[in-house]
Scaffold this motif. Structure first.
Motif, short mmCIF file in Angstrom:
data_model
loop_
_atom_site.label_atom_id
_atom_site.label_comp_id
_atom_site.label_asym_id
_atom_site.label_seq_id
_atom_site.Cartn_x
_atom_site.Cartn_y
_atom_site.Cartn_z
N ARG A 57 -1.60 6.85 -9.24
CA ARG A 57 -1.24 6.73 -7.83
C ARG A 57 -1.27 8.08 -7.13
O ARG A 57 -1.49 9.11 -7.73
CB ARG A 57 0.15 6.10 -7.69
CG ARG A 57 1.28 6.98 -8.20
CD ARG A 57 2.65 6.32 -8.01
NE ARG A 57 3.71 7.21 -8.43
CZ ARG A 57 4.16 7.33 -9.66
NH1 ARG A 57 3.64 6.60 -10.63
NH2 ARG A 57 5.14 8.18 -9.95
N ASP A 58 -0.99 8.03 -5.82
CA ASP A 58 -0.82 9.20 -4.96
C ASP A 58 -2.04 10.11 -4.95
O ASP A 58 -1.95 11.31 -5.22
CB ASP A 58 0.42 10.01 -5.37
CG ASP A 58 1.69 9.17 -5.41
OD1 ASP A 58 1.70 8.10 -4.77
OD2 ASP A 58 2.65 9.58 -6.06
N THR B 10 0.87 -1.18 0.00
CA THR B 10 0.00 0.00 0.00
C THR B 10 0.90 1.22 0.00
O THR B 10 1.87 1.29 0.75
CB THR B 10 -0.92 0.00 1.23
OG1 THR B 10 -0.15 -0.20 2.42
CG2 THR B 10 -1.97 -1.11 1.12
N GLY C 28 -1.25 8.24 -0.13
CA GLY C 28 -2.63 8.65 -0.30
C GLY C 28 -2.94 9.95 0.39
O GLY C 28 -2.09 10.83 0.53
N ILE D 63 -6.10 2.74 -7.19
CA ILE D 63 -6.49 3.57 -6.05
C ILE D 63 -7.70 2.97 -5.36
O ILE D 63 -8.68 2.59 -6.01
CB ILE D 63 -6.78 5.00 -6.51
CG1 ILE D 63 -5.54 5.54 -7.15
CG2 ILE D 63 -7.32 5.85 -5.37
CD1 ILE D 63 -5.34 6.96 -7.24
N PHE E 139 -7.65 7.41 1.35
CA PHE E 139 -7.42 7.03 -0.04
C PHE E 139 -5.96 6.61 -0.17
O PHE E 139 -5.07 7.25 0.40
CB PHE E 139 -7.75 8.20 -0.97
CG PHE E 139 -9.20 8.56 -0.92
CD1 PHE E 139 -10.10 7.95 -1.78
CD2 PHE E 139 -9.67 9.47 0.02
CE1 PHE E 139 -11.46 8.26 -1.71
CE2 PHE E 139 -11.02 9.77 0.10
CZ PHE E 139 -11.91 9.17 -0.77
N TYR E 140 -5.72 5.55 -0.91
CA TYR E 140 -4.36 5.02 -0.99
C TYR E 140 -4.11 4.37 -2.34
O TYR E 140 -5.04 4.03 -3.08
CB TYR E 140 -4.12 4.00 0.14
CG TYR E 140 -4.93 2.73 -0.01
CD1 TYR E 140 -4.36 1.58 -0.54
CD2 TYR E 140 -6.26 2.67 0.39
CE1 TYR E 140 -5.10 0.41 -0.69
CE2 TYR E 140 -7.01 1.52 0.25
CZ TYR E 140 -6.42 0.39 -0.28
OH TYR E 140 -7.16 -0.77 -0.44
N THR E 141 -2.84 4.19 -2.65
CA THR E 141 -2.40 3.47 -3.84
C THR E 141 -2.13 2.03 -3.46
O THR E 141 -1.58 1.76 -2.38
CB THR E 141 -1.11 4.10 -4.39
OG1 THR E 141 -1.32 5.50 -4.59
CG2 THR E 141 -0.69 3.45 -5.70
N LEU F 171 -4.22 13.13 -8.93
CA LEU F 171 -3.35 11.97 -8.82
C LEU F 171 -2.27 11.98 -9.89
O LEU F 171 -2.39 12.68 -10.90
CB LEU F 171 -4.16 10.68 -8.90
CG LEU F 171 -5.00 10.49 -10.16
CD1 LEU F 171 -4.92 9.07 -10.63
CD2 LEU F 171 -6.45 10.83 -9.86
#
Length: 198
Positions: A147-148, A75, A78, A106, A91-93, A163
């Motif tokens: 991501r991110d 993980t 985020g 995501i 929220f996370y990648t 993102l």
């Protein structure tokens, strides 16, 4: 300063609630020895402070899912926001054992107390639209960059997500863009065109 002698600590994001600062950050054990291996072993750590100087480590907020899953390897970075319903949304990648870093997705986890987190659903919450974004690795770039996520409220209602992404067209090595998605409620997301050009 938050330092963990037995872990590498990198990308971080913060929220403050009732006078307590919550730091969420990527961490991986130094037992790996090679710092380059940390990306495929990352979990989302959690610590609290009242002064940004002295930190108390809490249990990890999120670790890789039990496989097979889209986030069963690691993980990544985020953001955390509080919804209008009073709940917290992280929220996370995520990356998977199947695709390694090649496919980034995501997701979101939800909490009532900022400490205990439960994933929402079993699939990523928003996918890149091929009209505007690369949807897979290419010869020029070894990963699908998606991501991110950084989520913030829309003054007109709903929520925006920015993102890291790559455009569907342009010079192959130079397609990095600020990706964009929008949601009415933090759980249902629609992909929108990027906010920048390559």
């Amino acid at each position: 300063m938050l330092e963990l002698p037995d872990h590498w600590v990198w990308d971080s994001w913060y929220v403050t609630h009732e006078g307590v600062h919550h730091a969420f950050f990527l961490r991986a054990s130094r037992a790996l020895q090679d710092p380059e291996q940390r990306h495929e072993r990352a979990s989302i750590g959690h610590a609290i402070s009242t002064d940004y100087a002295n930190w108390t480590l809490l249990p990890d907020a999120l670790v890789a899912s039990d496989g097979p899953a889209w986030d069963d390897l690691a993980t990544w970075t985020g953001s955390t926001v509080r919804g209008q319903d009073g709940r917290w949304y992280l929220f996370y990648t995520g990356i998977s054992r199947e695709h390694r870093t090649g496919i980034q997705n995501i997701g979101v986890a939800v909490s009532d107390d900022l400490v205990n987190w439960v994933r929402h659903g079993t699939a990523p919450i928003v996918q890149p639209d091929s009209r505007w974004y690369e949807t897979g690795p290419s010869e020029a770039w070894p990963e699908r960059a998606w991501r991110d996520p950084w989520v913030f409220p829309d003054p007109a209602g709903g929520w925006h997500m920015l993102l890291t992404a790559r455009a569907a067209a342009g010079v192959p090595r130079d397609r990095g863009v600020v990706g964009h998605a929008w949601s009415p409620d933090l759980l249902r997301w629609e992909c929108r065109p990027p906010l920048s050009a390559p």
